[in-house]
Design an enzyme around this catalytic site. Structure first.
Site, PDB file in Angstrom:
ATOM      1  N   GLU A 175       0.779  -1.229   0.000  1.00  0.00           N
ATOM      2  CA  GLU A 175       0.000   0.000   0.000  1.00  0.00           C
ATOM      3  C   GLU A 175       0.820   1.294   0.000  1.00  0.00           C
ATOM      4  O   GLU A 175       0.806   2.059   0.964  1.00  0.00           O
ATOM      5  CB  GLU A 175      -0.936   0.010   1.207  1.00  0.00           C
ATOM      6  N   GLU A 363      -5.685  -8.236   1.010  1.00  0.00           N
ATOM      7  CA  GLU A 363      -6.229  -7.851   2.320  1.00  0.00           C
ATOM      8  C   GLU A 363      -7.710  -7.539   2.172  1.00  0.00           C
ATOM      9  O   GLU A 363      -8.116  -6.834   1.253  1.00  0.00           O
ATOM     10  CB  GLU A 363      -5.550  -6.597   2.903  1.00  0.00           C
TER      11      GLU A 363
END
Length: 451
Positions: A175, A363
């Protein structure tokens, strides 16, 4: 698709035999032992030590004590029938100063984790960078310093040479939008820097490192499966008014396009976010080509959707997020909306990029206010969340999306960055005072689902 009130109707078989099932973690959030066995300081060790940076003054000093309890926790992964375990390497545990001398104790630790996974029949998936930059590199400018490309490649080489003979699946970065945005623009995450002059170079250097790290890993481990992960949110305008629609497009560009498109060879999406023109001062000759890498897979990490309206007062993007808590919708402990179709929409959006070969959901999960009662943790909201989001993943897959796997966030309750230990995302409850583990009903549901 019909809602799954009956598990017999909805099973992993619907996803196909080659669909990957797993669970995801991050070193800083679970390991503890922040200064054990020669480990150097990370930016999160320093950031969390300053009053007011983390809720309740929480620190990751002990966290879930995974460093010492890794065998017990991997045994729990096995008990839950989870065949793939994603974890990260703490950069400052293997290179305490970020570069230079290797800490053999750190190498030995991760070798033991990898070996124990394999002994238990669990496939290790390594994330190379999950936000815990060595503090010694932050002192030199961290992600704003272009030299980080060389520093990062050194770290990648160390990991590839020491773990690559047993690890088949790698994720270069976790991320980048979050650690650059929260850490180098808003200052609410480590290292706590703010402003466009920190944010833009951090973004550019992170993207260059993603691609360069991929090339470095490919050169050393030509047979490895190499990916990287992106934080995504499905974005919708509050109304159909042109100002709101255009504001939503700018936010979608910032959240979902800025980091993936340069990697795919499309350059920065200046069309969707004009402020990116200011990136030009950090782009060197050859950078556009250097940002490209042909990843084997892309990791999508999604939790919610964002509703956006026009805001003249918000600099650079002229848009604001309409908070979920003000919209009378179901929310999690993070005040994120529970909106299962968001994962379907994002999978469809990313599937439109023709040069993405394969997508994993690396995720997805939710934090709810779990309680221990009579030695049990029943969390029906999390069970429903996982079921409903997985239905949407299946819907996307059935419509031809290249989605090939799903990792729950996360194994155990942990240190949730600036939120401290308050939000609990785990399939397993952790008493942070005693370190006692209790498998939640959601953990048992996931185990039964993928068994």
């Amino acid at each position: 698709m019909e809602s799954t009130s009956n598990n017999a109707k909805f099973s992993k078989q619907l996803f196909g035999d080659d669909f990957i099932w797993g669970v995801a973690t991050a070193a800083l959030q679970i390991e503890g032992s922040c200064d054990a066995d020669g480990k150097g300081e990370s930016i999160w060790d320093v950031f969390s030590a300053k009053k007011g940076n983390v809720k309740n003054g929480d620190k990751p000093t002990l966290a879930c004590d995974f460093y010492d309890r890794y065998r017990d926790d991997i045994d729990l992964v096995k008990q839950l029938h989870i065949p793939n375990f994603r974890f990260s390497i703490a950069w400052s545990r293997v290179l305490p100063d970020g570069t230079g001398e290797i800490n053999q104790a750190g190498i030995d630790h991760y070798n033991k984790v990898i070996d124990y996974c394999l002994e238990k029949g669990i496939e290790p998936w390594i994330t190379l960078y999950h936000w815990d930059l060595p503090q010694s590199l932050e002192v030199k400018g961290g992600w704003t310093n272009r030299e980080i490309i060389d520093w990062f490649n050194e770290f990648v080489k160390v990991c590839a040479h020491n773990f690559g003979n047993r690890v088949k699946n790698w994720m270069i970065m976790n991320e980048p939008s979050v650690f650059t945005g929260a850490g180098y623009f808003f200052g609410i995450h480590a290292p706590g820097r703010t402003g466009l002059s920190n944010f833009l170079p951090a973004v550019h250097h992170a993207i260059l490192c993603m691609a360069s790290g991929g090339r470095t890993l490919r050169a050393i481990l030509p047979d490895a499966q190499i990916g990287t992960t992106f934080s995504c949110s499905h974005v919708e305008p509050l109304t159909n008014k042109p100002k709101d629609v255009n504001a939503a497009k700018r936010v979608d560009t910032l959240l979902n396009r800025v980091y993936i498109e340069p990697v795919l060879g499309l350059g920065y999406p200046v069309d969707g976010l004009p402020v990116l023109k200011k990136m030009e001062k950090y782009i060197h000759p050859g950078d556009i080509e250097a940002m490209k890498f042909d990843f084997d897979f892309i990791g999508i990490q999604l939790y919610t959707r964002e509703i956006v309206d026009y805001s003249y007062l918000t600099p650079y993007i002229h848009a604001s997020i309409v908070q979920a808590k003000n919209r009378h919708v179901e929310i999690t402990e993070m005040c994120w909306e529970v909106y299962p179709p968001s994962i379907y929409e994002i999978l469809k959006q990313f599937n439109q990029y023709s040069n993405i070969k394969k997508i994993y959901v690396t995720e997805n999960g939710a934090a709810f206010p779990d309680e221990v009662k009579d030695g049990r943790v029943d969390d029906p909201k999390r069970v429903a969340y996982l079921q409903n989001y997985l239905e949407q993943v299946l819907k996307a897959k059935n419509e031809g999306c290249k989605v090939s796997g799903y990792f729950v966030w996360t194994l155990t309750d942990n240190f949730e960055w600036a939120e401290g230990f308050h939000p609990r995302f785990g399939l397993i409850h952790v008493d942070f005072e005693t370190q006692k583990r209790i498998i939640k009903s959601s953990g048992q549901w996931y185990a039964d689902f993928i068994k």
